[in-house]
Design an enzyme around this catalytic site. Structure first.
Site, mmCIF file in Angstrom:
data_model
loop_
_atom_site.group_PDB
_atom_site.id
_atom_site.type_symbol
_atom_site.label_atom_id
_atom_site.label_comp_id
_atom_site.label_asym_id
_atom_site.label_seq_id
_atom_site.Cartn_x
_atom_site.Cartn_y
_atom_site.Cartn_z
ATOM 1 N N SER A 6 0.761 -1.204 0.000
ATOM 2 C CA SER A 6 0.000 0.000 0.000
ATOM 3 C C SER A 6 0.793 1.255 0.000
ATOM 4 O O SER A 6 0.332 2.263 0.460
ATOM 5 C CB SER A 6 -0.767 0.067 1.286
ATOM 6 O OG SER A 6 -2.027 -0.276 1.017
ATOM 7 N N PRO A 671 -11.707 -2.075 7.283
ATOM 8 C CA PRO A 671 -10.497 -2.717 6.735
ATOM 9 C C PRO A 671 -9.881 -1.886 5.612
ATOM 10 O O PRO A 671 -10.576 -1.094 4.962
ATOM 11 C CB PRO A 671 -11.006 -4.051 6.200
ATOM 12 C CG PRO A 671 -12.439 -3.801 5.867
ATOM 13 C CD PRO A 671 -12.925 -2.815 6.900
ATOM 14 N N HIS A 672 -8.580 -2.061 5.423
ATOM 15 C CA HIS A 672 -7.895 -1.423 4.300
ATOM 16 C C HIS A 672 -8.206 -2.258 3.057
ATOM 17 O O HIS A 672 -7.552 -3.256 2.790
ATOM 18 C CB HIS A 672 -6.394 -1.369 4.575
ATOM 19 C CG HIS A 672 -5.630 -0.640 3.514
ATOM 20 N ND1 HIS A 672 -5.477 0.723 3.499
ATOM 21 C CD2 HIS A 672 -5.006 -1.089 2.394
ATOM 22 C CE1 HIS A 672 -4.783 1.086 2.444
ATOM 23 N NE2 HIS A 672 -4.477 -0.001 1.746
ATOM 24 N N HIS A 673 -9.238 -1.869 2.333
ATOM 25 C CA HIS A 673 -9.736 -2.661 1.210
ATOM 26 C C HIS A 673 -10.483 -1.717 0.286
ATOM 27 O O HIS A 673 -11.502 -1.149 0.676
ATOM 28 C CB HIS A 673 -10.673 -3.752 1.753
ATOM 29 C CG HIS A 673 -11.278 -4.623 0.689
ATOM 30 N ND1 HIS A 673 -12.628 -4.658 0.444
ATOM 31 C CD2 HIS A 673 -10.702 -5.491 -0.186
ATOM 32 C CE1 HIS A 673 -12.872 -5.518 -0.543
ATOM 33 N NE2 HIS A 673 -11.729 -6.025 -0.934
#
Ligand SMILES: [Ca+2]
Ligand SMILES: [Ca+2]
Ligand SMILES: [Zn+2]
Length: 744
Positions: A6, A671-673
């Protein structure tokens, strides 16, 4: 198993400071959709407790704002180009090109918390060799990069003093970023090369009287933890207590009556959580229902269900995550719900360093990003195929069509992997991604060029293994596809046998996940084992025999894959007895070591102190290893310990989280999504990375500092090092759930 994730584009450290690999900024476009995943939720640490070294004596939240030094300042370049230096006590940004967006060039530094209701004053001096616009920002450091302060100013050739103000309306942010965008602004005339100067940058808290309490933790950390989904009727059921008491009760939540009283036993000093753990066995509760655990001193647990079908919905959702990660195809609303989208990433990709175009559409998006990585998807595909091989009863298709759902889903990725093989040489390309990580938008909105990164030995070895594995699995359903897979596998084997040390490094200008691996002995071992199982050829058997001479390769990760090979060899029809004995002995020894670790752990899991990036995958992988070993060398201890690993993932842990989105009572909501961020809604059934004591993102650094390793988890989209999702974290979860579920 750490995955560098990321991160962003060109990061230039303006001056040497310690953190050359610090994860950096992405784009800061103000046109990004506002996501619901704002930083309103925090972990046990309140936003007001900031790292001490960030507090500066004069109250300036900006470090080195007077540019006595260049330390603490960074440059981010989206598509512009610049150099920075000190000039007469000022920061001199020499801009060669502004790029095409406002954040084409940006200077920034991460700053202490800004709290809701508080008033801040920002001041600085600036001038430039050409009049231009600059955007002054205090912004979220991740997620949608929302600007809490987002103010354009005109910088002229005359030195001017600027005074700006921020009254923080948004929820407190414990780890924001100060940034100045110096890219392309529509209102500016064409700017050629020019220089911009800054000095005396100061950000101070001027009024905290309006401070609200929204920065206070909303997370509940329980002193009694259970699997928040629950237990099958005849499972062993044990609650884990943090703290001291003597008796516990099981309460039926429907009647609010106590249905069981038991003794609290044991006392394990748990250094990874900083707790003393004790235990309460309530296995005698077998009647279907919803219950909770209660003690006089420790309060209550979250509720849980007792029922034989308690894992069935979870399995369905965990598997559906793979459908939602599909690339190159339109996702239908009936399966993808709010995350349906048009076909994405369908354009031809360019092979790095050439003009050659390749159709590599299809496959699964890897994680929170939209890259597609061969080694990552190989692990995911292998886990799902193993789930089908070992637990076919729970994986059968409810529609009773001839092809089980899981097999259909895996094939979607296998078809993509086949496209990643270079037909001339047999070598397999390592990944297809953009040059940099994408914005937080739905995948069909990404238009950046796709680049195929070079062939690697690890990708080619994994490919050979997975394709050989597939050839056996698909034979009953589609013999033609099965032989295509086997031919591709043998071709890849020839390549990797001749080129075993073609280690992957990100090529210049490509900064997406690297998935590097400088030990490919395990990939070749896995490939040889699968090819031997598929063909029975002596060539592969000889290779396995040789490979086991020093030590049998191990692992069920994306980087270490030996145990997949061992299982294949031990289930091969023509396995050589001596070789099999060697492999089996190594597997049993390794699994017995996991049992020893689990017995010493407060929550009964086997990762010891390995609370690393993606620790939840290690937990799930170890459980798979125990269950695989149990198939070959039955031992009820393996089964019981594996189940404890599932209980940990589903809530019986010291942060009281069910680590799978949408399941249990307290689960990750931020969430990182990217699809979850772009829609503001979190896809259910996704396992997050979990506690990571290395604190590898700015949010984690700010809020998880000084916590015990197993408590270093933050349900925040900015914390990509603890709260991202990934196909190869969900795949071992699918395996586990398929083992315990009754039916798909
Ligand atoms: Ca100065
Ligand atoms: Ca390896
Ligand atoms: Zn896509």
């Amino acid at each position: 198993m750490k995955k560098l994730f990321s991160v962003l584009l060109v990061l230039t450290l303006l001056a040497t400071s310690g953190c050359a690999t610090a994860p950096v900024q992405k784009d800061v476009s103000s046109s990004l959709p506002v996501s619901s995943a704002v930083s309103s939720q925090e972990t046990a640490v309140s936003s007001s407790s900031q790292p001490a070294e960030q507090a500066v004596a004069d109250g300036n939240m900006i470090k080195n704002g007077d540019f006595g030094k260049l330390r603490d300042w960074f440059t981010y370049e989206m598509d512009g180009s610049s150099d920075s230096a000190l000039a007469d006590g000022e920061l001199e940004v020499s801009i060669k090109s502004v790029g095409t967006v406002e954040h084409g060039v940006q200077i920034y530094q991460d700053i202490p918390a800004v709290d809701q209701g508080c008033k801040y004053s920002l001041s600085f001096d600036a001038h430039a060799t050409a009049a231009r616009t600059a955007d002054i920002r205090i912004q979220m450091n991740g997620g949608d990069y929302k600007g809490y302060l987002d103010q354009e100013v005109t910088i002229t050739t005359e030195k001017k003093h600027y005074d700006l103000e921020l009254t923080m309306a948004d929820p407190s942010d414990p780890a924001p970023r100060f940034a100045i965008n110096l890219g392309k602004f529509e209102k500016d005339a064409e700017l050629g090369a020019h220089k911009v100067y800054f000095d005396n940058i100061s950000l101070k808290l001027v009024d905290s009287s309006g401070k609200t309490s929204s920065g206070v933790s909303k997370v509940k950390t329980m002193l009694i933890n259970v699997n928040q989904l629950g237990y099958r009727a005849n499972d062993k059921k044990v609650a884990v207590f943090s703290g001291e008491d003597t008796k516990f009760e099981v309460i039926d939540t429907k009647t609010n009556k106590s249905v069981f009283t038991g003794d609290i036993t044991g006392a394990v000093e748990n250094s990874t959580t900083g707790e003393t753990n004790r235990y309460g066995d309530f296995s005698s509760i077998t009647t279907s229902g919803t219950y909770l655990i209660k003690t006089a001193k420790l309060g209550e647990s979250f509720p849980f269900t007792v029922d034989d079908k308690v894992y069935d919905t979870a399995l369905k959702e965990a598997l559906n995550m793979f459908y939602c990660q599909r690339c190159g195809t339109k996702l239908s609303g009936d399966k993808a719900g709010a995350w349906a989208h048009e076909a994405c990433h369908t354009q031809a990709a360019t092979i790095f360093g050439t003009d050659k175009k390749l159709d590599v559409s299809g496959g699964w998006h890897d994680a929170g990003d939209y890259g597609r990585y061969t080694v990552a998807s190989a692990k995911a595909a292998a886990d799902l195929m193993l789930a089908w091989q070992l637990n076919p009863a729970s994986m059968a298709n409810p529609a009773a069509s001839s092809i089980p759902g899981v097999i259909d889903e895996v094939r979607y990725n296998l078809e993509w992997m086949l496209k990643m093989q270079d037909t001339a040489s047999g070598g397999v390309y390592h990944k297809v991604t953009n040059a940099v990580f994408e914005k937080e938008v739905m995948p069909d909105k990404v238009t950046d060029a796709l680049i195929v990164s070079p062939i690697s030995s690890s990708a080619t070895g994994d490919f050979a293994a997975v394709m050989a594995m597939a050839s056996g699995i698909y034979k009953p359903y589609d013999a033609k596809f099965a032989s295509k897979c086997l031919a591709a596998a043998e071709k890849a084997w020839k390549y990797v046998k001749a080129n075993p040390q073609q280690y992957f490094k990100n090529p210049e200008g490509i900064v997406t996940g690297e998935y590097g691996d400088t030990n490919t002995a395990d990939e070749l071992y896995w490939a040889a084992c699968e090819l031997f199982k598929a063909t029975g050829k002596a060539e592969y058997n000889d290779y396995v025999k040789e490979a086991c001479k020093s030590a049998v390769p191990e692992g069920l990760g994306w980087q270490s894959v030996g145990t997949y090979g061992s299982y294949a060899y031990l289930t091969a029809e023509k396995a050589d007895k001596d070789i099999a004995n060697t492999i089996k002995a190594a597997l049993v020894k390794s699994s017995d070591a996991l049992l020893t670790r689990a017995k010493a752990d407060g929550y009964g899991i086997s990762i010891a102190t390995d609370y690393v990036w993606g620790s939840n995958m290690l937990v799930a992988n170890n459980a798979i290893q125990l269950l695989i070993t149990d198939k070959l060398s039955p031992n009820s201890g393996y089964r019981e310990t594996a189940e404890n690993h599932l209980h940990y993932l589903l809530g019986r842990n010291s942060v009281s989280y069910c680590f799978v989105t949408g399941l249990g009572t307290q689960y990750p909501t931020n969430p990182h999504h990217r699809p979850s961020l772009a829609t503001g809604k979190t896809i259910p059934g996704m396992l997050v990375g979990g506690p990571n004591s290395a604190l590898e993102d700015p949010y984690a650094k700010a809020v998880l500092k000084d916590l015990p390793p197993a408590k270093c988890y933050a349900d925040n989209s900015q914390s990509y090092s603890t709260n991202e999702v990934d196909i190869y974290w969900n795949s071992p979860l699918v395996f586990l759930l398929s083992y315990y579920a009754k039916a798909y």
